[in-house]
Write a protein that holds these residues in place. Structure first.
Motif, PDB file in Angstrom:
ATOM      1  N   SER A  85       0.817  -1.216   0.000  1.00 35.88           N
ATOM      2  CA  SER A  85       0.000   0.000   0.000  1.00 35.88           C
ATOM      3  C   SER A  85       0.847   1.261   0.000  1.00 35.88           C
ATOM      4  O   SER A  85       0.375   2.323  -0.390  1.00 35.88           O
ATOM      5  CB  SER A  85      -0.951   0.019   1.192  1.00 35.88           C
ATOM      6  N   GLY A  86       2.087   1.144   0.466  1.00 35.93           N
ATOM      7  CA  GLY A  86       2.989   2.294   0.452  1.00 35.93           C
ATOM      8  C   GLY A  86       2.894   3.190   1.665  1.00 35.93           C
ATOM      9  O   GLY A  86       3.601   4.190   1.753  1.00 35.93           O
ATOM     10  N   GLN A  87       2.014   2.831   2.603  1.00 38.64           N
ATOM     11  CA  GLN A  87       1.936   3.615   3.830  1.00 38.64           C
ATOM     12  C   GLN A  87       1.261   2.810   4.936  1.00 38.64           C
ATOM     13  O   GLN A  87       0.444   1.939   4.669  1.00 38.64           O
ATOM     14  CB  GLN A  87       1.195   4.928   3.623  1.00 38.64           C
ATOM     15  N   LEU A  88       1.641   3.117   6.147  1.00 37.93           N
ATOM     16  CA  LEU A  88       1.090   2.452   7.323  1.00 37.93           C
ATOM     17  C   LEU A  88      -0.358   2.880   7.521  1.00 37.93           C
ATOM     18  O   LEU A  88      -0.682   4.065   7.435  1.00 37.93           O
ATOM     19  CB  LEU A  88       1.929   2.824   8.552  1.00 37.93           C
ATOM     20  N   GLN A  89      -1.220   1.893   7.771  1.00 40.64           N
ATOM     21  CA  GLN A  89      -2.635   2.152   8.026  1.00 40.64           C
ATOM     22  C   GLN A  89      -3.071   1.378   9.265  1.00 40.64           C
ATOM     23  O   GLN A  89      -2.382   0.463   9.714  1.00 40.64           O
ATOM     24  CB  GLN A  89      -3.476   1.717   6.824  1.00 40.64           C
ATOM     25  N   LYS A  90      -4.243   1.744   9.776  1.00 41.56           N
ATOM     26  CA  LYS A  90      -4.751   1.084  10.982  1.00 41.56           C
ATOM     27  C   LYS A  90      -4.952  -0.410  10.772  1.00 41.56           C
ATOM     28  O   LYS A  90      -4.729  -1.193  11.696  1.00 41.56           O
ATOM     29  CB  LYS A  90      -6.054   1.731  11.431  1.00 41.56           C
ATOM     30  N   LYS A  91      -5.344  -0.832   9.581  1.00 42.78           N
ATOM     31  CA  LYS A  91      -5.544  -2.260   9.346  1.00 42.78           C
ATOM     32  C   LYS A  91      -4.217  -3.025   9.460  1.00 42.78           C
ATOM     33  O   LYS A  91      -4.195  -4.163   9.917  1.00 42.78           O
ATOM     34  CB  LYS A  91      -6.210  -2.522   7.998  1.00 42.78           C
ATOM     35  N   HIS A  92      -3.118  -2.385   9.086  1.00 44.41           N
ATOM     36  CA  HIS A  92      -1.810  -3.025   9.228  1.00 44.41           C
ATOM     37  C   HIS A  92      -1.476  -3.184  10.704  1.00 44.41           C
ATOM     38  O   HIS A  92      -0.968  -4.226  11.132  1.00 44.41           O
ATOM     39  CB  HIS A  92      -0.721  -2.218   8.514  1.00 44.41           C
ATOM     40  N   LEU A  93      -1.761  -2.147  11.461  1.00 47.10           N
ATOM     41  CA  LEU A  93      -1.540  -2.193  12.902  1.00 47.10           C
ATOM     42  C   LEU A  93      -2.339  -3.337  13.528  1.00 47.10           C
ATOM     43  O   LEU A  93      -1.842  -4.042  14.410  1.00 47.10           O
ATOM     44  CB  LEU A  93      -1.932  -0.853  13.533  1.00 47.10           C
ATOM     45  N   ALA A  94      -3.560  -3.549  13.060  1.00 45.83           N
ATOM     46  CA  ALA A  94      -4.387  -4.644  13.586  1.00 45.83           C
ATOM     47  C   ALA A  94      -3.715  -5.995  13.332  1.00 45.83           C
ATOM     48  O   ALA A  94      -3.683  -6.862  14.221  1.00 45.83           O
ATOM     49  CB  ALA A  94      -5.769  -4.611  12.951  1.00 45.83           C
ATOM     50  N   PHE A  95      -3.152  -6.186  12.145  1.00 46.46           N
ATOM     51  CA  PHE A  95      -2.458  -7.439  11.842  1.00 46.46           C
ATOM     52  C   PHE A  95      -1.176  -7.581  12.665  1.00 46.46           C
ATOM     53  O   PHE A  95      -0.839  -8.682  13.102  1.00 46.46           O
ATOM     54  CB  PHE A  95      -2.151  -7.556  10.349  1.00 46.46           C
ATOM     55  N   PHE A  96      -0.462  -6.463  12.894  1.00 52.91           N
ATOM     56  CA  PHE A  96       0.723  -6.517  13.758  1.00 52.91           C
ATOM     57  C   PHE A  96       0.317  -6.962  15.168  1.00 52.91           C
ATOM     58  O   PHE A  96       0.970  -7.797  15.782  1.00 52.91           O
ATOM     59  CB  PHE A  96       1.419  -5.160  13.865  1.00 52.91           C
ATOM     60  N   GLY A  97      -0.763  -6.361  15.663  1.00 53.61           N
ATOM     61  CA  GLY A  97      -1.251  -6.702  16.997  1.00 53.61           C
ATOM     62  C   GLY A  97      -1.680  -8.158  17.098  1.00 53.61           C
ATOM     63  O   GLY A  97      -1.381  -8.840  18.090  1.00 53.61           O
ATOM     64  N   LEU A  98      -2.381  -8.661  16.077  1.00 48.61           N
ATOM     65  CA  LEU A  98      -2.770 -10.075  16.067  1.00 48.61           C
ATOM     66  C   LEU A  98      -1.543 -10.975  16.037  1.00 48.61           C
ATOM     67  O   LEU A  98      -1.492 -11.984  16.755  1.00 48.61           O
ATOM     68  CB  LEU A  98      -3.656 -10.376  14.860  1.00 48.61           C
ATOM     69  N   GLY A  99      -0.572 -10.623  15.215  1.00 46.64           N
ATOM     70  CA  GLY A  99       0.656 -11.409  15.149  1.00 46.64           C
ATOM     71  C   GLY A  99       1.353 -11.458  16.498  1.00 46.64           C
ATOM     72  O   GLY A  99       1.793 -12.521  16.943  1.00 46.64           O
ATOM     73  N   LEU A 100       1.422 -10.318  17.162  1.00 42.63           N
ATOM     74  CA  LEU A 100       2.040 -10.254  18.490  1.00 42.63           C
ATOM     75  C   LEU A 100       1.260 -11.101  19.485  1.00 42.63           C
ATOM     76  O   LEU A 100       1.843 -11.874  20.254  1.00 42.63           O
ATOM     77  CB  LEU A 100       2.111  -8.795  18.966  1.00 42.63           C
ATOM     78  N   LEU A 101      -0.061 -10.990  19.472  1.00 47.20           N
ATOM     79  CA  LEU A 101      -0.897 -11.770  20.381  1.00 47.20           C
ATOM     80  C   LEU A 101      -0.719 -13.273  20.146  1.00 47.20           C
ATOM     81  O   LEU A 101      -0.473 -14.037  21.089  1.00 47.20           O
ATOM     82  CB  LEU A 101      -2.367 -11.385  20.206  1.00 47.20           C
ATOM     83  N   PHE A 102      -0.829 -13.702  18.889  1.00 43.78           N
ATOM     84  CA  PHE A 102      -0.687 -15.120  18.576  1.00 43.78           C
ATOM     85  C   PHE A 102       0.700 -15.639  18.918  1.00 43.78           C
ATOM     86  O   PHE A 102       0.855 -16.751  19.427  1.00 43.78           O
ATOM     87  CB  PHE A 102      -0.990 -15.388  17.095  1.00 43.78           C
TER      88      PHE A 102
END
Length: 120
Positions: A26-43
């Protein structure tokens, strides 16, 4: 419990990979990316906790040390993404993918070691 650990670690891989690569595309950080980072960290945290409970020895080995480093980096990466989105600095939002890719590559080290150890 081993099966659950493997499932959660692989969910971490999938979530984190989606977050990192969709951000890159996408070329830029978005909230949906943050959600996937958070899920990855949680898992990853849940999977790592299960693996730690299964460990025969409390001593840290290469897999344990690199895994701990990767988990800390994932945490820092997620917190930094929150900060970047909160501050709304356009240059950081567009450049964040470089940091994301570096953390993702470093995360793959303990993941790969774990996969290799499963064949021993």
């Amino acid at each position: 419990m081993l099966a659950l650990a493997v499932v959660f670690i692989n969910l971490a891989l999938i979530s984190y990979t989606i977050g990192v690569w969709s951000e890159k595309r996408s070329g830029q950080l978005q909230k949906k990316h943050l959600a996937f980072f958070g899920l990855g960290l949680l898992f990853d945290t849940v999977g790592t906790t299960f693996m730690k409970l299964l460990a025969d020895s409390p001593a840290l080995n290469l897999h344990g040390i690199t895994g701990l480093i990767a988990l800390v980096l994932m945490f820092f990466h997620t917190v930094w993404a929150i900060f970047v989105l909160w501050k709304k600095r356009e240059i950081q939002i567009k450049q964040f993918h470089k940091f994301s890719l570096a953390v993702w590559i470093l995360w793959l080290v303990p993941y790969s070691i774990g996969v290799a150890l499963s064949f021993i």
